[in-house]
Design an enzyme around this catalytic site. Structure first.
Site, PDB file in Angstrom:
ATOM      1  N   HIS A  99       0.908  -0.947  -0.376  1.00 16.57           N
ATOM      2  CA  HIS A  99       0.371   0.431  -0.252  1.00 16.57           C
ATOM      3  C   HIS A  99       1.025   0.887  -0.076  1.00 16.57           C
ATOM      4  O   HIS A  99       1.918   0.952   0.600  1.00 16.57           O
ATOM      5  CB  HIS A  99      -1.247   0.459   1.339  1.00 16.57           C
ATOM      6  CG  HIS A  99      -1.559  -1.173   1.089  1.00 16.57           C
ATOM      7  ND1 HIS A  99      -1.220  -2.599   1.873  1.00 16.57           N
ATOM      8  CD2 HIS A  99      -2.817  -1.278   1.563  1.00 16.57           C
ATOM      9  CE1 HIS A  99      -2.306  -3.289   2.017  1.00 16.57           C
ATOM     10  NE2 HIS A  99      -3.644  -2.607   2.162  1.00 16.57           N
ATOM     11  N   ASP A 102       2.807   1.869   3.590  1.00 20.89           N
ATOM     12  CA  ASP A 102       3.173   1.003   3.393  1.00 20.89           C
ATOM     13  C   ASP A 102       5.044   1.638   3.326  1.00 20.89           C
ATOM     14  O   ASP A 102       5.712   0.876   3.875  1.00 20.89           O
ATOM     15  CB  ASP A 102       2.634  -0.725   2.936  1.00 20.89           C
ATOM     16  CG  ASP A 102       1.693  -0.676   3.666  1.00 20.89           C
ATOM     17  OD1 ASP A 102       1.159  -0.731   4.437  1.00 20.89           O
ATOM     18  OD2 ASP A 102       1.142  -1.878   2.303  1.00 20.89           O
ATOM     19  N   GLU A 230      -9.984  -7.344  -4.592  1.00 20.24           N
ATOM     20  CA  GLU A 230     -10.629  -8.045  -3.386  1.00 20.24           C
ATOM     21  C   GLU A 230     -11.818  -8.296  -2.867  1.00 20.24           C
ATOM     22  O   GLU A 230     -11.730  -7.330  -1.560  1.00 20.24           O
ATOM     23  CB  GLU A 230      -8.750  -8.025  -2.615  1.00 20.24           C
ATOM     24  CG  GLU A 230      -9.082  -8.637  -1.997  1.00 20.24           C
ATOM     25  CD  GLU A 230      -7.683  -8.660  -0.712  1.00 20.24           C
ATOM     26  OE1 GLU A 230      -6.833  -8.041  -1.420  1.00 20.24           O
ATOM     27  OE2 GLU A 230      -7.826  -8.795   0.406  1.00 20.24           O
ATOM     28  N   HIS A 269     -11.154 -14.039   3.381  1.00 17.92           N
ATOM     29  CA  HIS A 269     -11.998 -13.663   3.170  1.00 17.92           C
ATOM     30  C   HIS A 269     -12.909 -14.443   3.151  1.00 17.92           C
ATOM     31  O   HIS A 269     -14.245 -14.288   3.111  1.00 17.92           O
ATOM     32  CB  HIS A 269     -11.676 -12.428   2.351  1.00 17.92           C
ATOM     33  CG  HIS A 269     -10.662 -11.516   2.668  1.00 17.92           C
ATOM     34  ND1 HIS A 269     -10.471  -9.975   1.395  1.00 17.92           N
ATOM     35  CD2 HIS A 269     -10.271 -11.208   3.744  1.00 17.92           C
ATOM     36  CE1 HIS A 269      -9.652  -9.156   2.622  1.00 17.92           C
ATOM     37  NE2 HIS A 269      -9.311 -10.199   3.275  1.00 17.92           N
ATOM     38  N   ASP A 294      -4.778 -14.098  -2.473  1.00 19.78           N
ATOM     39  CA  ASP A 294      -4.047 -13.386  -0.744  1.00 19.78           C
ATOM     40  C   ASP A 294      -3.900 -15.193   0.161  1.00 19.78           C
ATOM     41  O   ASP A 294      -5.358 -15.457  -0.369  1.00 19.78           O
ATOM     42  CB  ASP A 294      -4.905 -12.689  -0.806  1.00 19.78           C
ATOM     43  CG  ASP A 294      -4.176 -10.993  -0.853  1.00 19.78           C
ATOM     44  OD1 ASP A 294      -3.509 -11.195  -1.849  1.00 19.78           O
ATOM     45  OD2 ASP A 294      -4.994 -10.107   0.170  1.00 19.78           O
ATOM     46  N   ASP A 305     -11.136 -12.074  10.353  1.00 19.11           N
ATOM     47  CA  ASP A 305      -9.786 -12.108   9.971  1.00 19.11           C
ATOM     48  C   ASP A 305      -8.031 -12.270  10.485  1.00 19.11           C
ATOM     49  O   ASP A 305      -7.873 -10.957  10.739  1.00 19.11           O
ATOM     50  CB  ASP A 305      -9.789 -10.430   8.799  1.00 19.11           C
ATOM     51  CG  ASP A 305      -9.656 -10.616   7.576  1.00 19.11           C
ATOM     52  OD1 ASP A 305      -8.470 -12.051   6.763  1.00 19.11           O
ATOM     53  OD2 ASP A 305      -8.918  -9.602   6.727  1.00 19.11           O
ATOM     54  N   ASP A 307      -5.665 -13.694   9.080  1.00 20.60           N
ATOM     55  CA  ASP A 307      -4.759 -13.682   8.408  1.00 20.60           C
ATOM     56  C   ASP A 307      -3.256 -14.574   9.094  1.00 20.60           C
ATOM     57  O   ASP A 307      -2.538 -14.213   8.754  1.00 20.60           O
ATOM     58  CB  ASP A 307      -4.027 -12.197   8.580  1.00 20.60           C
ATOM     59  CG  ASP A 307      -4.437 -11.468   7.868  1.00 20.60           C
ATOM     60  OD1 ASP A 307      -5.570 -11.654   6.664  1.00 20.60           O
ATOM     61  OD2 ASP A 307      -4.941 -10.420   7.595  1.00 20.60           O
ATOM     62  N   ASP A 336      -0.684 -12.264   2.419  1.00 24.14           N
ATOM     63  CA  ASP A 336      -1.202 -11.651   3.323  1.00 24.14           C
ATOM     64  C   ASP A 336      -1.547 -11.932   4.287  1.00 24.14           C
ATOM     65  O   ASP A 336      -2.795 -12.425   4.904  1.00 24.14           O
ATOM     66  CB  ASP A 336      -2.407 -11.220   2.384  1.00 24.14           C
ATOM     67  CG  ASP A 336      -3.735  -9.997   3.179  1.00 24.14           C
ATOM     68  OD1 ASP A 336      -2.687  -9.010   4.336  1.00 24.14           O
ATOM     69  OD2 ASP A 336      -4.611  -9.346   2.681  1.00 24.14           O
TER      70      ASP A 336
HETATM   71  C1  XUL Z   1      -7.434  -6.311   4.481  1.00 25.52           C
HETATM   72  C2  XUL Z   1      -6.488  -6.656   3.085  1.00 25.52           C
HETATM   73  C3  XUL Z   1      -6.184  -5.953   2.890  1.00 25.52           C
HETATM   74  C4  XUL Z   1      -5.939  -6.057   0.716  1.00 25.52           C
HETATM   75  C5  XUL Z   1      -4.863  -4.921   0.688  1.00 25.52           C
HETATM   76  O1  XUL Z   1      -8.423  -7.618   4.917  1.00 25.52           O
HETATM   77  O2  XUL Z   1      -6.855  -7.867   3.106  1.00 25.52           O
HETATM   78  O3  XUL Z   1      -4.407  -6.171   3.336  1.00 25.52           O
HETATM   79  O4  XUL Z   1      -5.189  -7.261   0.873  1.00 25.52           O
HETATM   80  O5  XUL Z   1      -5.774  -3.878   0.862  1.00 25.52           O
HETATM   81 CO    CO Z   2      -5.478  -9.146   0.957  1.00 29.04          CO
END
Ligand code: XUL
Ligand code: CO
Length: 436
Positions: A99, A102, A230, A269, A294, A305, A307, A336
């Site tokens: 991003h 970042d 996404e 997601h 991702d 989420d 991750d 991600d």
């Molecule tokens: C948030 C997510 C983000 C996107 C990029 O859930 O997945 O990090 O991948 O904005």
């Molecule tokens: Co993502």
């Protein structure tokens, strides 16, 4: 050097007891006629790996990601780039995702932020040219700053909307400069909390217009890659417009964006939307919309989420089966994912990527074994055999009518039950292929 004492991660095979070695990911190994690294264009997520320190709602960070510089400075931005490139070279990652914020600390004035982005992107480009490591995709963070409390395209403020457009424009410049294969729109806060204060029609139309303007600008500066949505159903907002793959595909088609956009499907997601990762991959693939993924995984008991780095080999196998069947990705596999809060050391960062890369290497090999075995594909094909002959063939060729089918049904009496779905038999067969 930042990661002192950690050498380049090599492939040592499944018998190896070395925690800092790949057991399954062998970049040069050929699977179904292609090198593993070509099947699996892995990417490092700048935000998790170089920025996130393990903070959660109940406590501050545990990991030190200062990399020898003072956070919030351009020296820190460069130190993160140094750390990132050293990390990618040592793990054999050939791509990264970012991003805008970042890469550099955001200033109050966007002109200053953009100056910082110019400086860091020149710095990163040099490293990219030296190492061959490139951008998989870039994006703009249109959710973190308080101005995006109601989203970017979905905001009620025209000035905030304009600010989002400015960030997208710059993030596209940086993505193109760094050779990005794609540009992502994760909806972030593109959604709403309550319909009581929301003009849903206007918000969806404004989001689509922002995307159209991004396509026009991207193409005008020579961006040849794909734009991606996404999908994510919720979190942070209660309702998010890009709920899942099917919803996003409908949106792209409704607003005439489907020629320039594909989807970036995120595993965690998918599960938040009540689907499996493979369901979302298949949904995107059959519409010609599977672009990038991702990879991460959630924790079923928590339902948010999380991750996590992926360790679930059966899930990775099902995902890689879908990706292979779709003919591969034009994008890649972006981790991600973040280490757990208590995994705060440099070594943990490497172990996390080793885990994720080995999981998807295993998934690739097992999916290839399922395809080479052939019985699964044959079963599915045969299951629909009735559409290959007689009236079924007429249906397949779209050469019948309700009237003709009704007359045909009259002649059938009670139709025979469809053949067995054989779910348990197939599951046992997959286990036998996977664990042979
Ligand atoms: C948030 C997510 C983000 C996107 C990029 O859930 O997945 O990090 O991948 O904005
Ligand atoms: Co993502």
């Amino acid at each position: 050097m930042i990661f002192k004492g950690i050498e380049k991660i090599g492939y040592e095979g499944r018998e190896s007891k070395n925690p800092l070695a790949f057991k399954f990911y062998d970049a040069e190994r050929v699977v179904l006629g292609k090198k593993m690294k070509e099947h699996l264009p892995f990417a490092m997520a700048w935000w998790h790996n170089l920025c996130a320190c393990g903070a959660d709602m109940f406590g501050s960070g545990t990991a030190d990601k200062s990399f020898g510089a003072t956070p919030g400075t351009m020296a820190h931005a460069r130190a993160k780039a140094d750390a990132g490139f050293e990390f990618m070279q040592k793990t054999g990652l050939e791509y990264f995702c970012f991003h805008d914020v970042d890469l550099v600390p955001e200033a109050d004035d966007i002109k200053e932020t953009n100056k910082r982005l110019d400086e860091i992107s020149a710095y990163i480009l040099k490293k990219s040219e030296e190492t061959g490591i490139k951008c998989l995709w870039g994006t703009a963070n249109l959710f973190g700053n308080p101005r995006y409390m109601n989203g970017a395209g979905s905001t009620n403020s025209a000035d905030v909307y304009a600010f989002a457009a400015a960030q997208i424009k710059k993030a596209l410049d940086v993505t193109v400069m760094l050779g990005g294969r794609g540009y992502v729109f994760w909806g972030g806060r593109e959604g709403y909390e309550t319909l009581l204060n929301t003009d849903m029609k206007r918000e969806r139309e404004n989001i689509a217009y922002l995307m159209h303007m991004a396509v026009d600008y991207g193409r005008s500066i020579g961006f040849k890659g794909d734009f991606y949505i996404e999908p994510k159903p919720r979190e942070p907002m209660t309702h998010q417009y890009d709920f899942d793959a099917a919803t996003a595909i409908g949106f792209l088609r409704e607003f005439g964006l489907d020629k320039d956009f594909k989807l970036n499907i995120e595993a965690n997601h998918a599960t938040l939307a009540g689907h499996t990762f493979e369901h979302e991959l298949r949904t995107a693939a059959i519409s010609g919309m599977l672009g990038s993924v991702d990879v991460n995984q959630g924790i079923a008991q928590l339902g948010w989420d999380t991750d996590c780095f992926p360790c679930d080999v059966p899930s990775a196998t099902r995902a890689m089966y879908e990706i292979l069947r779709a003919g591969g990705l034009t994008g890649g596999l972006n981790f991600d994912a973040k280490t757990r809060r208590s995994s705060y050391t440099y070594e943990d960062m490497f172990k996390a990527y080793i885990l994720g890369m080995d999981t998807f290497a295993l998934g690739l090999m097992k999916a290839a074994a399922i395809i080479e075995d052939g019985r699964l594909d044959a079963f599915v094909r045969d299951r629909y055999a009735s559409f290959g002959e007689g009236m079924g063939r007429k249906i397949t060729e779209r050469k019948t009518s309700l009237k003709e089918l009704a007359a045909y049904a009259d002649s059938l009496g009670r139709p025979a039950l469809p053949s067995s779905g054989n779910e348990e038999g197939l599951e046992a067969m997959i286990n036998a292929i996977m664990y042979s």
